[in-house]
Design a protein around this motif. Structure first.
Motif, PDB file in Angstrom:
ATOM      1  N   LEU A  54      -2.568  10.586  10.665  1.00  0.00           N
ATOM      2  CA  LEU A  54      -3.785   9.870  11.058  1.00  0.00           C
ATOM      3  C   LEU A  54      -3.862   8.463  10.501  1.00  0.00           C
ATOM      4  O   LEU A  54      -4.383   7.557  11.137  1.00  0.00           O
ATOM      5  N   TYR A  55      -3.360   8.272   9.314  1.00  0.00           N
ATOM      6  CA  TYR A  55      -3.564   7.007   8.614  1.00  0.00           C
ATOM      7  C   TYR A  55      -2.564   5.932   9.021  1.00  0.00           C
ATOM      8  O   TYR A  55      -2.634   4.813   8.543  1.00  0.00           O
ATOM      9  N   ARG A  56      -1.666   6.256   9.925  1.00  0.00           N
ATOM     10  CA  ARG A  56      -0.759   5.233  10.450  1.00  0.00           C
ATOM     11  C   ARG A  56      -1.507   4.231  11.322  1.00  0.00           C
ATOM     12  O   ARG A  56      -1.033   3.127  11.540  1.00  0.00           O
ATOM     13  N   ASN A  57      -2.665   4.613  11.832  1.00  0.00           N
ATOM     14  CA  ASN A  57      -3.456   3.716  12.675  1.00  0.00           C
ATOM     15  C   ASN A  57      -4.487   2.919  11.884  1.00  0.00           C
ATOM     16  O   ASN A  57      -5.373   2.308  12.464  1.00  0.00           O
ATOM     17  N   THR A  58      -4.381   2.930  10.564  1.00  0.00           N
ATOM     18  CA  THR A  58      -5.246   2.096   9.734  1.00  0.00           C
ATOM     19  C   THR A  58      -4.593   0.725   9.575  1.00  0.00           C
ATOM     20  O   THR A  58      -3.434   0.526   9.957  1.00  0.00           O
ATOM     21  N   THR A  59      -5.316  -0.204   8.987  1.00  0.00           N
ATOM     22  CA  THR A  59      -4.749  -1.532   8.737  1.00  0.00           C
ATOM     23  C   THR A  59      -3.492  -1.421   7.880  1.00  0.00           C
ATOM     24  O   THR A  59      -2.464  -2.042   8.176  1.00  0.00           O
ATOM     25  N   LEU A  60      -3.554  -0.610   6.846  1.00  0.00           N
ATOM     26  CA  LEU A  60      -2.401  -0.432   5.960  1.00  0.00           C
ATOM     27  C   LEU A  60      -1.218   0.190   6.706  1.00  0.00           C
ATOM     28  O   LEU A  60      -0.081  -0.280   6.601  1.00  0.00           O
ATOM     29  N   GLY A  61      -1.488   1.229   7.475  1.00  0.00           N
ATOM     30  CA  GLY A  61      -0.424   1.895   8.228  1.00  0.00           C
ATOM     31  C   GLY A  61       0.192   0.997   9.284  1.00  0.00           C
ATOM     32  O   GLY A  61       1.420   0.957   9.447  1.00  0.00           O
ATOM     33  N   ASN A  62      -0.644   0.265  10.010  1.00  0.00           N
ATOM     34  CA  ASN A  62      -0.130  -0.656  11.032  1.00  0.00           C
ATOM     35  C   ASN A  62       0.716  -1.759  10.411  1.00  0.00           C
ATOM     36  O   ASN A  62       1.768  -2.128  10.942  1.00  0.00           O
ATOM     37  N   LEU A 115       7.959   6.046   6.600  1.00  0.00           N
ATOM     38  CA  LEU A 115       6.705   6.455   7.239  1.00  0.00           C
ATOM     39  C   LEU A 115       6.315   7.881   6.854  1.00  0.00           C
ATOM     40  O   LEU A 115       5.137   8.168   6.625  1.00  0.00           O
ATOM     41  N   LEU A 116       7.292   8.764   6.766  1.00  0.00           N
ATOM     42  CA  LEU A 116       6.996  10.133   6.332  1.00  0.00           C
ATOM     43  C   LEU A 116       6.466  10.143   4.901  1.00  0.00           C
ATOM     44  O   LEU A 116       5.522  10.877   4.583  1.00  0.00           O
ATOM     45  N   GLN A 117       7.060   9.325   4.039  1.00  0.00           N
ATOM     46  CA  GLN A 117       6.587   9.245   2.657  1.00  0.00           C
ATOM     47  C   GLN A 117       5.186   8.641   2.604  1.00  0.00           C
ATOM     48  O   GLN A 117       4.346   9.076   1.816  1.00  0.00           O
ATOM     49  N   PHE A 118       4.923   7.647   3.442  1.00  0.00           N
ATOM     50  CA  PHE A 118       3.582   7.065   3.529  1.00  0.00           C
ATOM     51  C   PHE A 118       2.567   8.141   3.909  1.00  0.00           C
ATOM     52  O   PHE A 118       1.502   8.242   3.297  1.00  0.00           O
ATOM     53  N   ASP A 119       2.900   8.950   4.924  1.00  0.00           N
ATOM     54  CA  ASP A 119       1.999  10.024   5.350  1.00  0.00           C
ATOM     55  C   ASP A 119       1.680  10.962   4.191  1.00  0.00           C
ATOM     56  O   ASP A 119       0.519  11.291   3.944  1.00  0.00           O
ATOM     57  N   LYS A 120       2.707  11.382   3.473  1.00  0.00           N
ATOM     58  CA  LYS A 120       2.503  12.289   2.337  1.00  0.00           C
ATOM     59  C   LYS A 120       1.676  11.622   1.242  1.00  0.00           C
ATOM     60  O   LYS A 120       0.750  12.221   0.694  1.00  0.00           O
ATOM     61  N   SER A 121       2.015  10.388   0.926  1.00  0.00           N
ATOM     62  CA  SER A 121       1.355   9.694  -0.184  1.00  0.00           C
ATOM     63  C   SER A 121      -0.108   9.399   0.104  1.00  0.00           C
ATOM     64  O   SER A 121      -0.962   9.576  -0.773  1.00  0.00           O
ATOM     65  N   ILE A 122      -0.420   8.944   1.304  1.00  0.00           N
ATOM     66  CA  ILE A 122      -1.809   8.600   1.618  1.00  0.00           C
ATOM     67  C   ILE A 122      -2.665   9.863   1.670  1.00  0.00           C
ATOM     68  O   ILE A 122      -3.793   9.884   1.178  1.00  0.00           O
ATOM     69  N   ASN A 123      -2.128  10.934   2.233  1.00  0.00           N
ATOM     70  CA  ASN A 123      -2.868  12.198   2.255  1.00  0.00           C
ATOM     71  C   ASN A 123      -3.099  12.719   0.842  1.00  0.00           C
ATOM     72  O   ASN A 123      -4.195  13.171   0.508  1.00  0.00           O
TER      73      ASN A 123
END
Length: 106
Positions: free
Chosen positions: A5-13, A37-45
Motif C-alpha cells: 500500500l505504501y508504494r503509492n505514498t510520496t516516499l514510495g513513489n 522495494l520488497l524491503q521497503f514494503d517490509k520496513s514501512i509496515n
C-alpha cells in the motif's frame, strides 16, 4: 509478502522513481530494485506497526461503498469527522484501506 500500500505514498513513489533512474543509468539491476522495494514494503509496515501509537476515532455521515478482498477492507465514506483528543477534522469524502496487522505480514 508485506502489503504494498505504501508504494503509492510520496516516499514510495520517490523511491520507485529513484530506482528507475538507477536502472536506466545501469547502476543497479531490475532484480536489485525489486529487492529494495520488497524491503521497503517490509520496513514501512514494520515501522508503522511498532512506532505509531496515536489513535484516531471517526464518524461518517454515510458509508458510500465498502469491499473486503484478500483480508483488506476498503471503505468509501462521506461527511466524515475525525477526532484525536482535542482536535476535530471534518472532510467531505475519504477512502480508508484497512489491512490485517496481525496476519504475520510484518
Amino acid at each position: 509478502m508485506s502489503y504494498q500500500l505504501y508504494r503509492n505514498t510520496t516516499l514510495g513513489n520517490t523511491l520507485q522513481e529513484s530506482l528507475d533512474e538507477l536502472i536506466q543509468y545501469g547502476q543497479i539491476t531490475p532484480g536489485l530494485a525489486f529487492k529494495v522495494l520488497l524491503q521497503f514494503d517490509k520496513s514501512i509496515n514494520n515501522a508503522l506497526n511498532q512506532r505509531v501509537k496515536a489513535r484516531v476515532t471517526f464518524k461518517a455521515g454515510k458509508l458510500n461503498t465498502y469491499r473486503f478482498c484478500d483480508n483488506v477492507w476498503t471503505l468509501m465514506l462521506n461527511d466524515v469527522e475525525f477526532r484525536e483528543v482535542h482536535e476535530i477534522v471534518k472532510v467531505d469524502k475519504v477512502k480508508i484501506v484497512a489491512c490485517d496487522g496481525k496476519s504475520g505480514e510484518f
